[in-house]
Scaffold this motif. Structure first.
Motif, mmCIF file in Angstrom:
data_model
loop_
_atom_site.group_PDB
_atom_site.id
_atom_site.type_symbol
_atom_site.label_atom_id
_atom_site.label_comp_id
_atom_site.label_asym_id
_atom_site.label_seq_id
_atom_site.Cartn_x
_atom_site.Cartn_y
_atom_site.Cartn_z
ATOM 1 N N ASN A 64 -93.640 107.274 -6.636
ATOM 2 C CA ASN A 64 -93.197 106.057 -5.946
ATOM 3 C C ASN A 64 -94.392 105.315 -5.353
ATOM 4 O O ASN A 64 -94.424 104.079 -5.347
ATOM 5 N N GLY A 67 -95.922 102.833 -7.410
ATOM 6 C CA GLY A 67 -95.027 101.766 -7.857
ATOM 7 C C GLY A 67 -94.169 102.125 -9.052
ATOM 8 O O GLY A 67 -93.527 101.252 -9.641
ATOM 9 N N GLN A 69 -90.884 103.485 -10.883
ATOM 10 C CA GLN A 69 -89.479 103.428 -10.483
ATOM 11 C C GLN A 69 -88.695 104.520 -11.195
ATOM 12 O O GLN A 69 -88.781 104.669 -12.406
ATOM 13 N N GLU A 70 -87.915 105.239 -10.406
ATOM 14 C CA GLU A 70 -87.191 106.376 -10.969
ATOM 15 C C GLU A 70 -85.873 105.936 -11.604
ATOM 16 O O GLU A 70 -85.131 105.131 -11.044
ATOM 17 N N LEU A 134 -91.960 103.361 -15.294
ATOM 18 C CA LEU A 134 -90.671 104.029 -15.055
ATOM 19 C C LEU A 134 -90.867 105.538 -15.194
ATOM 20 O O LEU A 134 -91.725 105.982 -15.949
#
Lengths: 592, 592
Positions: A64, A67, A69-70, A134
């Motif tokens: 995180n 930057g 994103q999960e 991601l």
């Protein structure tokens, strides 16, 4: 909340489980962290799951922070998703495949490049949406041929995989470096000793790639480090420094000799020394001989008519003081596959005289020759003369034979010069814990991802792929940190911060231990409390050592004098502290 | 940490996705929470995953609070684990089965009774270790014949399943009640409107069982509630109140009539009224007629010689004002399976006169008769006379025919008397969100779990099984809470607490919005910040409504006067608040 040993779902084992070979596997089973459900498939019992979740949280925090994103893709995936990339077939037996009730093909995701690429294609269309990174933390499935060492190489395992998408190569480089730094923070937080190694790309295709290897005797991967610089690399990635070419003119002509009973390099060198054969005036060493290893190489795919390519005989030349390292050879030939020539191949090709094969017969019979980079023009060798009990001395590369190409196939030896020119190489063993990889446009092209750039022009974004073997990390920590008494967890991932043990039958001591546990818990310390009334102090201590919480607090004999004992499982230190101020002291010790 | 809309991996869609029927499915796709990967298999995009994790955490907290211990079994399980229970076969096509590279059989776990039973057997041996309750939150796999409504009925889904093990029935009752209370706390926290329904046990076998059904028009399950008491039940679980038997003596003899063109209940009742036929002096109603539905029932398993049981003709008698409810019939016959008789069956059995079948011909031909509980001794009926265009009036149960047994097969009608004797029943539709179940010793016996009790005697522990459809809950919340503009998340599970929107081109307003977001974030509020520079306020508002955060804070025109606007997505209220004290005001509104 306090967890009580009498309530915890746990049974510790005195004996090593059958079949377990490495310490982490033995201890994680004995300490009741994991249980085997099937080969390479494990259940996480409460203590193990607590460690797993803490490791996941550390990974998540750092992802995180850069930057990323999960999201979460399914593990059960339709075949179509893996058709474009060709990996439905490419993965071979390593892929778990199944059919649903309607007969449609599915797979269990071994890695998710395809899904990430597809989702970016379907959601994003403009350069304004980029860059994007991601990730997911998720069960992955690989039908390993030889699952081993418990959760070190499992068939169902937890992996963090992330993927960056950038509009240009400079962006990819930045995403790559961000991941590299995040991985360093993660492994540093976990207290793992590791090296960052240059890596070959393996089956992934692409360019820059580094592996994070945890140092471990029981590791499956061999890697090298320089004695004088930060250079580290997978053996597959080591590039042999090429010696200068030597003048051909003036070198004596190649001469053949009878060399009875000299089928090995050792006997051949002995023969040469007995005969006082010299090369450039030097006494002959094994490194002056040239081994000719016959292999069969098969290109992937098929020809224009749809026929699979046939295996092709290929001679691999390496200096006689080195074996061919099959892993290096395979990595160099990838995506082609390679195997050693069989007895039948020798029988079918009379010019292959076993034990006496030399480059001249290969060249004469149209067999491709790939040589070690040390076989420079002008280098002079003793090698087979293509006839039983015959060798040739002074066979000069570039004059008497010419390789069709060069290949990294020879084993690396301790003391070899480092490729960066600084110092020499040492060999270590390690376990792969992370892999970062500038994948490029392989998948974005296969999935036809077209993004409009600033000028309204369609551009294919470039991709990075980054993985951490999350469940494997638990085994790695256990492997690096254990001692002969049991596990030893770093503070960051221990299932409990403090293990409080009642080691006194006195009711007041038991009550004091209970109070201390309550107060620690209220202060935010996760406490495992061994209050089992009918268990002896000796058994409790043994369990505490096996389970491996970083601090073990013992309320025992000293309590009569207002003292409790703190054993630091990591340093081995034992300290007596005042019961009255124990909460504060223990918190300070935790932070220290 | 602030999440910026320009950075968030999100694309909202203006149009409903093809094939989506229920609002939750449409909105979760349109708002970019989930994406379809295959039928019944979905990817969780960042917003969706945030909701899922929050729901999981609420479930986890309440499970821990009742002393349940979390562990994690594999999803990929060896066939052997499901052999003892017989479920490798029993699950039929609903089970995803696969083979590994060595040809060994595996399955993807649809539910884990077997694994939990086995692990308790292998770890625990003494009554001192009991009671124990274990749970996991994990991907489950079921190859549903008709996956539907997005994540409402998926083939890969997240489930919390827990299992209690007690030494005696009183302990099981306590574990069951603990779960019941925990489930109420969970669903109350999530703000779900639900009913707790008595349930049949379905395929699980066992005794006491309740289902938690979320009230939903689009629900697949029908359930009943009493108008005057707390009684609620699955239709399958409703027990028909049995009327008192009536005296047989004195009732007129059964009489046969020609009844041309009276093949339906409606035409039959019309005929009876035209002929002024009376039963007990009353004008004939549909409820005075008796339908005779011919079915074929197949017992599970096989006979002593290993032959599978053959389907057996069975007549189901229900009052003519009710249809046979196949779900109730199936539940009553379970584990046997049932289907309606075919044309062929009628052709092969001449005594079955279609439209005119009555109980007498069935009894005469040895066909088993199962009757609705209202068919008490002495009850008098109009029914088929086993000949074309012929009916019999005044056929008295216990005199003219005797059922072989009674069965709950008739549909429940709005206004039926409640089984608890209080009020009448209303019908609602719902979605199963939880199931608690006193399983008993089915699995502990199958797996031969033997625990030593206080007296050293071997005892088989008794088991409870409890499930919550975790991923389904997200759809359920969306289904109950949405409006025509989009999603509306309760504070407990919203992906972000506050959605801050810049709705003003003025640089000062933009900066103020940024500052406000920062301050909220520092105060521990999770902020989604829509700072997209080139997007119009209208589009931003529409997105905010679609995404559904509970509070939307708009920094717009009012900012010139030091005001910002707060829209409460749940209540629809709009409030102007002072920018200077906005952080505090917003925190108060969140708590409210």
């Amino acid at each position: 909340m306090i967890t009580r040993m009498s309530h915890l779902f746990l049974r510790t084992l005195r004996d090593d489980p059958a079949g377990a070979e490495v310490p982490s596997h033995k201890l994680l089973i004995r300490a009741g962290y994991i249980r085997r459900a099937a080969p390479g498939i494990y259940s996480w019992l409460p203590l193990g799951l607590r460690v797993l979740r803490r490791v996941e949280d550390i990974v998540r925090r750092e992802m995180n922070a850069i930057g990323a994103q999960e999201l979460a893709f399914p593990a059960l995936l339709p075949r179509e998703a893996y058709e474009n990339s060709g990996r439905w077939n490419e993965f071979g037996d390593g892929l778990f495949r199944l059919k649903d009730r309607k007969g449609a093909d599915y797979l269990l995701g071994p890695t998710h490049e395809e899904m990430f690429t597809s989702v970016v294609k379907s959601e994003f269309t403009s350069y304004k949406d980029f860059p994007v990174t991601l990730y997911q933390i998720q069960n992955k499935y690989r039908d390993e041929e030889r699952p081993r060492a418990g959760i070190l190489r499992g068939r169902e395992f937890v992996m963090k995989d992330s993927y960056s998408f950038n509009m240009d190569d400079a962006g990819l480089e930045e995403s790559y470096q961000n991941h590299r730094a995040a991985y360093q923070r993660i492994f540093d937080t976990l207290g793992i000793e590791y090296a960052i190694c240059f890596a070959t790309s393996g089956a992934m295709g692409g360019s820059a790639s580094e592996e994070f290897l945890a140092i471990a005797e029981n590791g499956e991967d061999t890697f090298v480090r320089s004695t004088s610089s930060g250079y580290a690399a997978n053996v597959e990635a080591v590039v042999t420094p090429v010696p200068d070419a030597r003048p051909i003119e003036g070198q004596p002509e190649a001469t053949e000799y009878d060399t009875p009973d000299s089928e090995t390099i050792e006997t051949l060198v002995n023969w040469a020394r007995q005969e006082d054969i010299r090369l450039d005036g030097r006494v002959v060493e094994a490194a002056d001989t040239l081994k000719c290893i016959i292999t069969k190489v098969t290109q992937p795919g098929c020809d224009d008519e749809g026929n699979a390519y046939q295996p092709e005989l290929t001679g691999i030349l390496v200096p006689g003081n080195r074996e061919v390292d099959m892993k290096r050879l395979e990595a160099s030939l990838d995506p082609a596959t390679v195997e050693l020539a069989s007895e039948e191949d020798f029988e079918n090709n009379e010019f292959l005289v076993k034990g006496y094969v030399g480059p001249r017969a290969l060249a004469a019979n149209g067999v491709r020759i790939l040589a070690d980079p040390r076989v420079v023009d002008g280098s002079s060798w003793i090698t087979g003369a293509d006839a039983k009990n015959r060798h040739v001395v002074g066979l000069v590369a570039g004059r008497d034979f010419t390789p069709d190409g060069f290949i990294e196939a020879a084993e690396i030896l301790e003391g070899d010069p480092a490729p960066d020119g600084q110092g020499s190489l040492t060999l270590s063993r390690g376990i792969e814990i992370g892999h970062i990889f500038q994948l490029g446009r392989k998948y974005t092209e296969a999935y036809d991802v077209q993004i409009l750039d600033e000028n309204g022009k369609r551009t294919v974004p470039t991709m990075g792929s980054y993985g951490i073997g999350v469940s494997r990390l638990i085994a790695v920590i256990a492997e690096q940190m254990h001692d002969d008494k049991g596990l030893r967890w770093p503070t960051a991932v221990a299932p409990f911060d403090v293990h409080v043990v009642i080691a006194n039958k006195d009711a007041a001591a038991a009550e004091a231990a209970e109070n201390l546990s309550e107060k620690l818990s209220t202060a935010g310390v996760e406490v495992l409390f061994d209050e089992r009334p009918k268990v002896s102090p000796g058994v409790k201590f043994k369990d505490a050592e096996l389970l491996g919480m970083p601090l073990v607090v013992i309320v025992g004999r000293g309590f009569a004098d207002g003292k409790v004992e703190v054993r630091n499982r990591l340093t081995g230190e034992t300290t007596e502290i005042d019961y009255e101020t124990a909460v504060q002291t223990i918190q300070e010790m935790r932070g220290a």
